[in-house]
Every structure is written in structure tokens, then in C-alpha cells.
Design an enzyme around this catalytic site. Structure first.
Site, PDB file in Angstrom:
ATOM      1  N   LEU A 120       0.872  -1.170   0.000  1.00 20.54           N
ATOM      2  CA  LEU A 120       0.000   0.000   0.000  1.00 20.54           C
ATOM      3  C   LEU A 120       0.913   1.225   0.000  1.00 20.54           C
ATOM      4  CD1 LEU A 120      -3.011   0.739   0.100  1.00 20.54           C
ATOM      5  CD2 LEU A 120      -2.860   0.725   2.599  1.00 20.54           C
ATOM      6  N   ASP A 121       0.672   2.175  -0.907  1.00 19.48           N
ATOM      7  CA  ASP A 121       1.520   3.365  -1.018  1.00 19.48           C
ATOM      8  C   ASP A 121       1.687   4.049   0.331  1.00 19.48           C
ATOM      9  OD1 ASP A 121       1.757   2.951  -3.718  1.00 19.48           O
ATOM     10  OD2 ASP A 121       0.247   4.447  -4.283  1.00 19.48           O
ATOM     11  N   SER A 122       2.849   4.676   0.542  1.00 23.06           N
ATOM     12  CA  SER A 122       3.090   5.368   1.807  1.00 23.06           C
ATOM     13  C   SER A 122       2.093   6.496   2.038  1.00 23.06           C
ATOM     14  CB  SER A 122       4.518   5.921   1.845  1.00 23.06           C
ATOM     15  OG  SER A 122       4.751   6.803   0.762  1.00 23.06           O
TER      16      SER A 122
END
Length: 349
Positions: A120-122
Site C-alpha cells: 500500500l503506497d506510503s
């Protein structure tokens, strides 16, 4: 095997604690001459018992931690990467169990396996599925399963990362775009489609992430378009320049690319302002994702029991092989397995 080895530690801790308690008993007898001495002796004895009980309790928690097995979900906030969050979770669990300690570091065979199934993207928040113990073998199924997102896009601005964390690379007018315009093009992005992944991504070139190469200022060519699946997409809200989408998709799909492509289709440009993963496989954000204050051994044990009913029996027992070769790094009490994946890799440590 881990649980049985942990039980040995518990037994060892009990034996080690016996000597201080016996010495304290002798001290109590020697100091029994005066009331003040008896009071002092009682305090010393109580402290010794408390220390002994604490060590026994830590050993029991360590045994329980190493016996945990299955798949659960945590709530990832904005900021940390998925790998950083996994390390934070691991450190909290080890600290609660009193690991590492001299008793544990002497036993190099003790292994805690923990990993996540799906990066999951930061800059995103939401459901992050975690496997622990033999549950790490089930994570492969999480990668190919469906995911659901709520995404807020911003029209009129394009960035190098395709989201609000990047540098603005282009600006175009959006004032003529209507709600009907957006709804009218969504069908083009539904079903089995081809999608070009972002340059800032976990995809790799020569063993290095494209995002890492980009940050170094190196020239990176876009990966070719690849087949992905969108099960459903709908416009939830439109308040120019912002629009909110509900998207259910398969593995390997990038919401950032979707928002960017929608902007281009509307003869403008767009980037992701907010992104929340609301569901991954059978795990939902509201019902299953543990917040950080619930990252305890007992809470995770309860979650594992609750979540075990979400999987068919045959899937729960299936031993999936990692999607790629593994690098195994051993340290005193943890074995770190990091598969060389491309996009939604299984991170295990």
C-alpha cells in the site's frame, strides 16, 4: 516446533529464578531479629517474587507469540511504507514478549515469521493484510484477490508520482468538465483493460525499484501496459476540481494510473489526493483492521481466531509457494525472508 522450543525457555526461566528466591528466604531468616529488619526483608522478598513472575510472564508471552499462526489485518495510516509498518508491528510484538533477551539470543533457532500481502503506497491508508507463522504461506492468495479503494482525485494538475506527494509537471483547465462527463467515461476503465504502471512504483529494473531509480535522477523507461481487471467503478462525489471514486479491482492494479488516465481522457490531467484501501479479500477496514493500539499478542490472537472463518478450509490449509526466489537473512532470533517480487510482493520478516 517454535512453540515447543519456547516452552523450553519458560522452563529455563523458572529454574534460573529459583536461586534468587532461595537467597532471599535466607536473608529474611537472618534479618528477623527486629521489626524494621523483617519489614525490609519482606520488601526484598516481594521484589524478588515480582521479578521472577515478570520473567515467567514474558516467557509465556514469547511462547504465545511464536505459536501464533494465520492471517489478520491492520490499519495502515498515511506516512509509513508497508514495510516500515510491518517492522513497527514486529518490534512491538517482540518488545511485549521480552525478545530479544539473553535467554532468547542464545537460541538461534527461534524464528518469528511475519509478512504482508500487498503493498500500500506510503501516502495511502487502509487495510494491510498480515500473515504470521505459517499464515505467511497464505499471502500469495491475497495478491490475486480483489481489493477495494476510495480515491479522491484532483483535476487540473499532473505530478511525477501521479499523487499529491510529487512535483507538479503539468496544469490544464478543468472548468468545463461535468459530473456527466466523468460518469460517461468510467465504462472505458471497467472490466479487463490494459494499464501502464507508474514510474514511481515497486516494479523493478535490474533488481532495483523504479521509484528508487527515479529518486536518484536516473532515466527510467515506462513499463509496457499490462492486463489488469476492474470489477466495478463508480463516481461517489464531484466537487470541482475534486472527484471521489469507489473502485474494486484485482491484483497489480494502480489507482494512481487510473486517476491519471481519467484526467487525460477528459482532455485535462489529474492526480490522487487521497487514497484509502477499504477492503482486501475478505478483510474490511471497519470490521477487521486492527489499529495500532490493538497490536498486542492477545488482540492479534483474538483477531486470528475471528478471521479464520473468513477462509475456506482448503485455502487455510494450502501451502502456497513464494512467487519468486527468496533471500534469507538470519539473525539471533528472527529469520528474514524477502522475495524478489515486482509489484504487490509478499514481504516477510
Amino acid at each position: 516446533m517454535a512453540a515447543s522450543e519456547a516452552a523450553v525457555v519458560s522452563s529455563s526461566s523458572l529454574k534460573t529464578d529459583t536461586s534468587p528466591v532461595l537467597e532471599t528466604a535466607g536473608t529474611v531468616s537472618a534479618m528477623a531479629a527486629t521489626p524494621s529488619a523483617r519489614a525490609a526483608a519482606a520488601v526484598v522478598a516481594a521484589a524478588a517474587r515480582t521479578g521472577s513472575e515478570a520473567r515467567v510472564s514474558k516467557a509465556a508471552l514469547a511462547t504465545k507469540l511464536l505459536s501464533l499462526s494465520g492471517v489478520f489485518a491492520v490499519h495502515k495510516p498515511k506516512g509509513p511504507t508497508s514495510a516500515e509498518l510491518l517492522n513497527r508491528l514486529k518490534e512491538k510484538l517482540l518488545a511485549e514478549a521480552g525478545m530479544p533477551s539473553p535467554e532468547w539470543t542464545k537460541r538461534k533457532k527461534q524464528t518469528l515469521k511475519i509478512g504482508h500481502g500487498g503493498t500500500l503506497d506510503s501516502a495511502a491508508r487502509g487495510v494491510l493484510v498480515v500473515g504470521i507463522g505459517s499464515g505467511t504461506k497464505m499471502l500469495t492468495s491475497m495478491l490475486s484477490g480483489s481489493k477495494r479503494y476510495t480515491a479522491i482525485g484532483e483535476l487540473g494538475k499532473a505530478t511525477d508520482t501521479l499523487d499529491s506527494t510529487g512535483k507538479v509537471t503539468e496544469e490544464k483547465p478543468y472548468d468545463k468538465i461535468t459530473q456527466e462527463d466523468i460518469e460517461g467515461i468510467l465504462q472505458k476503465f471497467t472490466g479487463n483493460i490494459m494499464q501502464v504502471p507508474p514510474l514511481y512504483s515497486a516494479l523493478k529494473k535490474d533488481g532495483q525499484r523504479l521509484s528508487t531509480l527515479m529518486k536518484r535522477g536516473e532515466v527510467v523507461e515506462a513499463k509496457p501496459a499490462r492486463p489488469v481487471t476492474v470489477y466495478s467503478i463508480s463516481l461517489q462525489k464531484f466537487q470541482p476540481p475534486f472527484f471521489t471514486l469507489d473502485v474494486e479491482c484485482g491484483g497489480g492494479f494502480y489507482i494512481r494510473s487510473l486517476i491519471s488516465d481519467i484526467g487525460k481522457e477528459l482532455s485535462s490531467c489529474a492526480n490522487v489526493l487521497e487514497l484509502t484501501r477499504t477492503k482486501q479479500g475478505p478483510f474490511t477496514l471497519e470490521e477487521h483492521a486492527l489499529p495500532e493500539d490493538k497490536w498486542t499478542i492477545d488482540d492479534i490472537a483474538q483477531s486470528l481466531e475471528h478471521c479464520s472463518s473468513l477462509f475456506p478450509a482448503e485455502l487455510a490449509l494450502k501451502k502456497s509457494k513464494p512467487e519468486s526466489n527468496e533471500q534469507v537473512l538470519s539473525c539471533e532470533y528472527i529469520t528474514l525472508n524477502e522475495p524478489k517480487g515486482e509489484d504487490d510482493v509478499i514481504k516477510t520478516c
